[in-house]
Design an enzyme around this catalytic site. Structure first.
Site, PDB file in Angstrom:
ATOM      1  N   HIS A 194       8.311 -31.900  -2.252  1.00  0.00           N
ATOM      2  CA  HIS A 194       7.439 -32.180  -3.388  1.00  0.00           C
ATOM      3  C   HIS A 194       7.777 -31.245  -4.537  1.00  0.00           C
ATOM      4  O   HIS A 194       7.960 -30.053  -4.342  1.00  0.00           O
ATOM      5  CB  HIS A 194       5.971 -31.973  -2.984  1.00  0.00           C
TER       6      HIS A 194
ATOM      7  N   ASP B 177      -8.469 -37.754  -3.680  1.00  0.00           N
ATOM      8  CA  ASP B 177      -7.676 -37.143  -4.757  1.00  0.00           C
ATOM      9  C   ASP B 177      -7.652 -38.039  -5.983  1.00  0.00           C
ATOM     10  O   ASP B 177      -7.679 -37.547  -7.114  1.00  0.00           O
ATOM     11  CB  ASP B 177      -6.244 -36.848  -4.285  1.00  0.00           C
TER      12      ASP B 177
ATOM     13  N   ARG C 152     -11.101 -34.368 -12.811  1.00  0.00           N
ATOM     14  CA  ARG C 152     -10.583 -33.070 -13.293  1.00  0.00           C
ATOM     15  C   ARG C 152      -9.893 -33.247 -14.637  1.00  0.00           C
ATOM     16  O   ARG C 152     -10.035 -32.428 -15.541  1.00  0.00           O
ATOM     17  CB  ARG C 152      -9.586 -32.496 -12.268  1.00  0.00           C
TER      18      ARG C 152
ATOM     19  N   SER D 127      -5.110 -30.822  -3.942  1.00  0.00           N
ATOM     20  CA  SER D 127      -4.666 -32.141  -4.394  1.00  0.00           C
ATOM     21  C   SER D 127      -3.271 -32.449  -3.844  1.00  0.00           C
ATOM     22  O   SER D 127      -3.024 -33.508  -3.262  1.00  0.00           O
ATOM     23  CB  SER D 127      -4.674 -32.153  -5.939  1.00  0.00           C
TER      24      SER D 127
ATOM     25  N   LYS E 196      -2.148 -34.759   0.000  1.00  0.00           N
ATOM     26  CA  LYS E 196      -1.236 -35.912   0.005  1.00  0.00           C
ATOM     27  C   LYS E 196      -0.038 -35.644   0.917  1.00  0.00           C
ATOM     28  O   LYS E 196       0.420 -36.531   1.634  1.00  0.00           O
ATOM     29  CB  LYS E 196      -0.776 -36.207  -1.428  1.00  0.00           C
TER      30      LYS E 196
END
Ligand code: URA
Length: 433
Positions: A82, A161, A168, A183, A187
């Site tokens: 990621h 999320d 947010r 968050s 995932k």
């Protein structure tokens, strides 16, 4: 339990119990807790950060708010990667094939770009015919066939999320390190890979503007991943200047293919080898040095390019562009941005370059906007190069009607020139394990 008490506790920096956090997440997802109360809680925890224990509990509650991916049908060790997002970041479509060519499986769900940062899904969808929508069984088949697949995030993965991130975004509470951690990690954990590599960007084009904040986020995410039973590490990388020489969807796909062909060396190649090697080390393929060698060989032998092409074909893509880049389509307009003076390039503001690329049509201004895949920016000069007045700094590409003179002015202003050669900068700032 009631939200009023939970908000009051958070306001006074008192710790919430696991039951309270789970109750809040499930109540928000099922609609029994309204936006205005969750907004107040978000602001309270933005000001009084959640503890590690609260962050882990929030992450797990968010992960369990919807479906999770069952990767037990994948043959090899699975490694997910990621990036916290940046400008010109095409590493996923390079290192996924490299790692897969070395015998690990890389199942990845990605998102579209929003704002000045690009998204991997948009880059893949800029390849004619390539689809990133797949049923779960098809996704597993793709991964088992070639070792690598990137598809769009499934609709029922981490609904908490989706709701919390939108809230947010609207309440100025995105920039909380524990909230960003929960968050991202909810995932990643819902995706279920055995190992998780996190590329945490820092600098002007990144969420984390300072290396200190990037390190805090990286260590919190690594602790959260490990606490959840995963092998997890983070690499903090430089996003003060764009990554590589191109920004924009088809332009970045071309650059990625050039790296996979072994035609492009330099910072982007070095970073991809480093990240791919980290994935292999986590998967138990050898020491760091051995895994660097494996990654380099995967490029020089053509095996990584072969994985990339087979993966695109199985997702419906036409790979004839690999030998003829014009098949990706060409922008109607090209515009050269020239330097107005002499000097060494000592800065190239990546957020500004990302915004220039967005203005040319390469990104989305809102979630619904259409994008021009051929639009973007090619950096004709790099950080550290000496330029003379009149030298071309950038080529801008677009097929949309744009005020090119204004956009060119912004691109030129993103560059800082100095009389002395700037210090070398390395892509990898720190590794957090
Ligand atoms: N990316 C995410 O997925 N979540 C955040 O909160 C920030 C960046």
């Amino acid at each position: 339990m009631n939200m009023y008490e939970i908000i009051t506790k958070a306001k006074h920096a008192q710790r919430l119990t696991d039951e309270e956090i789970c109750w809040l997440v499930s109540g928000y997802v099922d609609g029994t807790i309204p936006d205005y109360q969750v907004s107040a809680w978000l602001m309270a925890v933005n000001l009084n950060p959640l503890s590690d224990e609260e962050t882990l509990c929030l992450t797990m509650a968010m992960k369990d708010s919807g479906g999770t991916v069952d990767l037990s049908g994948v043959d090899n060790v699975t490694v997910d990667k990621h990036s916290t997002g940046g400008v010109g970041d095409k590493t996923s479509i390079i290192i996924g094939p490299i790692a897969a060519a070395c015998g690990v499986s890389v199942p990845k769900m990605s998102g579209k770009g929003l704002g000045h940062t690009g998204g991997t899904i948009d880059k893949l969808e800029s390849i004619p015919g390539c689809s990133t929508h797949a049923e779960f069984s098809e996704f597993i088949r793709y991964v088992n066939n070639t070792g690598f697949s990137i598809v769009s995030q499934s609709g029922n993965l981490v609904p908490a999320d989706k709701k919390l991130y939108a809230l947010r975004d609207a309440t100025a509470t995105v920039d909380s390190i524990p909230l960003i951690c929960s968050s991202i990690m909810s995932k990643k954990l819902a995706m279920g890979a055995d190992c998780i590599l996190l590329d945490v960007k820092t600098g002007s084009g990144a969420f984390m503007k300072t290396a200190e904040d990037a390190e805090k986020l990286a260590s919190l995410m690594v602790r959260t991943g490990k606490n959840a039973g995963k092998k997890c590490m983070a690499v903090i990388t430089d996003m003060d200047i764009p990554l590589g020489r191109s920004v924009g969807n088809t332009l970045e796909v071309i650059e990625a293919v050039e790296v996979l062909k072994g035609n492009v060396k330099g910072k982007l190649y070095d970073l991809c080898i480093e990240l791919a090697a980290d994935m292999l080390v986590m998967a138990g393929k050898g020491t760091k040095d051995e895994c660097i060698k494996l990654s380099e060989d995967a490029v020089s032998s053509g095996k990584a390019l072969d994985v990339f092409m087979r993966s695109i074909v199985q997702q419906g893509g036409d790979v004839s562009f690999v030998s003829d880049y014009t098949r990706l389509g060409e922008a109607k307009t090209r515009y050269a941005v020239v330097s107005s003076s002499d000097g060494y390039i000592s800065g190239m503001d990546s957020e500004e370059i990302g915004l220039v690329s967005l203005a040319l049509g390469a990104g989305r201004k809102t979630k619904e906007s259409a994008i021009d895949y051929t639009a973007g920016v090619v950096l004709e000069k790099e950080y550290g190069d000496y330029v003379r007045k009149g030298d071309v700094l950038f080529t801008l590409y677009t097929s949309s009607e744009c005020d090119m003179a204004e956009i060119a002015g912004k691109a030129a202003a993103a560059v800082t020139l100095s009389d002395t050669e700037p210090p070398e900068r390395s892509c990898v700032i720190k590794t957090v394990e």
